[in-house]
Each structure stands twice: as structure tokens, then as C-alpha cells.
Design an enzyme around this catalytic site. Structure first.
Site, mmCIF file in Angstrom:
data_model
loop_
_atom_site.group_PDB
_atom_site.id
_atom_site.type_symbol
_atom_site.label_atom_id
_atom_site.label_comp_id
_atom_site.label_asym_id
_atom_site.label_seq_id
_atom_site.Cartn_x
_atom_site.Cartn_y
_atom_site.Cartn_z
ATOM 1 N N HIS A 81 0.833 -1.206 0.000
ATOM 2 C CA HIS A 81 0.000 0.000 0.000
ATOM 3 C C HIS A 81 0.871 1.260 0.000
ATOM 4 C CE1 HIS A 81 -3.441 -2.513 1.088
ATOM 5 N NE2 HIS A 81 -4.220 -1.456 0.938
ATOM 6 N N ASN A 141 7.929 -4.242 3.248
ATOM 7 C CA ASN A 141 6.519 -3.913 3.435
ATOM 8 C C ASN A 141 6.036 -4.229 4.848
ATOM 9 O OD1 ASN A 141 3.773 -3.260 2.756
ATOM 10 N ND2 ASN A 141 3.396 -5.438 2.399
#
Length: 338
Positions: A96, A127
């Protein structure tokens, strides 16, 4: 620390009235507005070059809705966005840019954060490690400072490796810039981060840089709406002592009762009602969300003002809200605008 009142633009009601005070200057690409964030889509890299949103204390601390992991293509990307097949068996996470954790205050905002245009190939250890830590720290800062203006994205440059049938670029680095304004003493502070797309080493403060450095690396102009005299000073320096590096993790507010799925209110191209089920507050599935095409007209929908007025709501400190609004009841979205 209060809401910055120098310049404020609101999108029309179908974009959710989210503040666009410091939208980055797009060097190229399609600029797309969602309920709570905007992005600039770089077709040649099949991902966003930047994502921008305002993060308030309420939004950062709300945990009303749980993520559904509804990763999907973005219908607003005119050239077509990256697809699930691009990431399948690639070894990279769908990382994201605008975090799902910053959107948990709204089912619609949370759902739209899973558009693949808001994703970038990230190494799993990055991440789930230092990038996640930075997202959490930004939420802690937003809670402590009332509101932040956030821009984030990959560093897109020539010669990047690619994955998938759509040839999605794998960035070597990612950036994040944050701006805060202290109304009480009239001061501004901004900070940037540049992080390599690999397992992080050392504290987050070690990756802090000036906004100017991020601009030189990316070619993106951040916070250009500030007066030049202020922008030059704010973007040139960083003040590590201004930011609380030991900020406590955000304690999420309680979750809302489960929302039952209902039939989408949208109309198909054949003129019949859409059969998809949705939990969105708007009543539309992801195919009809954010589009005027295929939507039923609301007979009782309140008309918006054509000119904005100052919100009549009152802040926690007892002062009058400085937001502008197009709502008929003269209240901004945070104070119950309609």
C-alpha cells in the site's frame, strides 16, 4: 496543533469532500480523486508516482472497520491499471502507498485503498517491516498533532526491473513526506523519508531527509501552495527534535457493528439493477462507486452550495472550525455536514 486554515479546497460531493490543501504538482500522469485520497497514475510504470491525503487525529485512531483485502483493478484509470496477475507468484507484496490503516474510519475509504493503483511491488521484509513501522509512526504523529498532510510513493526512474504481463516497475526506493502546521505559534514543520526497498536497518530517524531532497530525487513539487518564503524554509531543513520518535503506538477506537451486505443501488448497462452485494455506506459496489454512470438518482439528495462558507462547528478547544464547506447545514464533513 490545529487545522491549517491558509488555503483549503474541497472536491465536489461525489469525491467525499476531502481537503486538497497541498496536492502535489503532477509532472505527468492521470490525477485521480477517491473518497479520501488522490493519486497520480504513471502509466509507463503501472503504479502511482504519488498518493496524497490529509490524516487527522480521528482518522489515524479510528479502527471502525476491518480490512477485507479486496485487491482489484481501478476502473478510474483510463489506460487500465495493474492487475492481480502482475503480482501473482512474483515474490513481491502488493504494498500500500496510502495505508489501509489510515482509512479504517470509513468502509468506502478502506475499500478504495485496495485499488491496485494504490499498490507498488515491495519486498516482503520491507513492506511488513520498516515501511509498516513508518506508517504506524505517522499515525502516532497525526494523533499527537491533530492533522498531517501526507504524500508518499515510489521513486520511479529508468531501467527498473518489471513484473507481470502489464510490466509493473519494481522501485528500488520509496519516499514519504509529511507537513504539519502549528497554528498557535504560526510555525511549520516538514520531514521526508527515503527508504530502500529491502529489509530496513537501524532507526527510522536514520532515513529522515529534507523535503527538498525528496523533490530532487523524484522531480515532484510538494506543498507548492505554501507562500514561497515559507516553502523555501520548510522544505530546506529538517528539525528532528520537532518530531516525537518515541511516540506511543495508536490505540484504536472500538469497531462498528457488522454491516450487512445489501444489493448495489447501481444500474447496469442493460438498464437493470446491479446484482452485486456491498457493505459500502454509499450503497454502491466497487463497479459503481465514485461514478455517475449507472447510479440511481437520489430523489431526496440535498443540494450543495455553489460557493463555500466557513464551517459553524466548534473544535475541541472551543474555537470555531476554520474549514470551508459546501454543505447546506454550514458544517464541514468532520462536524456532520450534509
Amino acid at each position: 496543533m490545529k487545522f491549517f486554515g491558509y488555503i483549503l479546497l474541497f472536491l465536489s460531493s461525489h469525491l467525499g469532500l476531502f481537503a486538497q490543501a497541498f496536492l502535489p504538482a503532477a509532472p505527468s500522469g492521470q490525477v485521480i480523486h477517491h473518497r479520501h485520497y488522490s493519486l497520480c497514475y504513471a502509466e509507463s510504470h503501472e503504479q502511482a508516482s504519488w498518493v496524497y491525503y490529509e490524516l487527522t487525529a480521528y482518522e489515524a485512531s479510528s479502527g471502525r472497520y476491518e480490512r477485507t483485502d479486496n485487491f482489484r483493478e481501478n476502473p478510474k484509470v483510463t489506460t487500465g491499471s495493474a492487475s492481480l496477475s502482475d503480482y501473482r507468484a512474483s515474490g513481491y507484496d502488493r504494498g500500500h502507498l496510502a495505508p489501509a490503516g489510515d482509512m479504517a474510519f470509513s468502509m468506502t475509504a478502506l475499500s478504495e485503498s485496495f485499488y491496485l493503483s494504490n499498490m507498488s511491488p515491495q519486498h516482503p521484509s520491507f513492506n511488513r517491516g520498516i515501511w509498516k513501522q513508518l506508517e504506524g509512526l505517522a499515525r502516532s504523529w497525526a494523533v499527537g498533532q491533530s492533522v498531517l498532510y501526507v504524500a508518499t510513493g515510489p521513486v520511479l526512474e529508468p531501467g527498473l526491473r518489471r513484473i507481470g504481463p502489464n510490466q509493473v516497475s519494481i522501485p528500488n526506493r520509496f519516499y514519504k513526506v509529511l507537513l504539519d502546521y502549528d497554528e498557535e505559534n504560526g510555525s511549520y514543520s516538514a520531514i521526508g523519508f527515503i527508504l530502500p526497498n529491502r529489509k530496513g536497518q537501524g532507526p527510522l530517524a536514520a532515513y529522515a531527509v529534507s523535503v527538498d531532497e525528496v523533490e530532487r530525487l523524484t522531480g515532484i513539487d510538494f506543498y507548492s501552495q505554501l507562500p514561497d518564503s515559507i516553502e523555501t524554509i520548510v522544505e530546506k531543513k529538517i528539525d528532528p527534535g520537532y518530531w516525537d520518535w518515541q511516540a506511543a503506538p495508536v490505540t484504536r477506537t472500538g469497531k462498528s457493528p457488522a454491516i450487512p451486505a445489501r444489493q448495489c443501488a447501481g444500474i447496469t448497462q442493460k438498464g437493470v439493477r446491479c446484482r452485486n452485494r456491498t457493505k459500502s455506506e454509499t450503497g454502491y459496489c466497487h463497479l459503481h462507486e465514485g461514478s455517475s454512470v449507472g447510479k440511481q438518482k437520489a430523489a431526496t439528495a440535498p443540494k450543495k452550495r455553489t460557493t463555500s462558507v466557513r464551517c459553524i462547528g466548534t473544535t475541541k478547544s472551543g474555537a470555531r472550525c476554520k474549514r470551508n464547506t459546501l454543505s447546506r447545514n454550514q458544517k464541514c464533513w468532520q462536524h456532520g455536514g450534509n
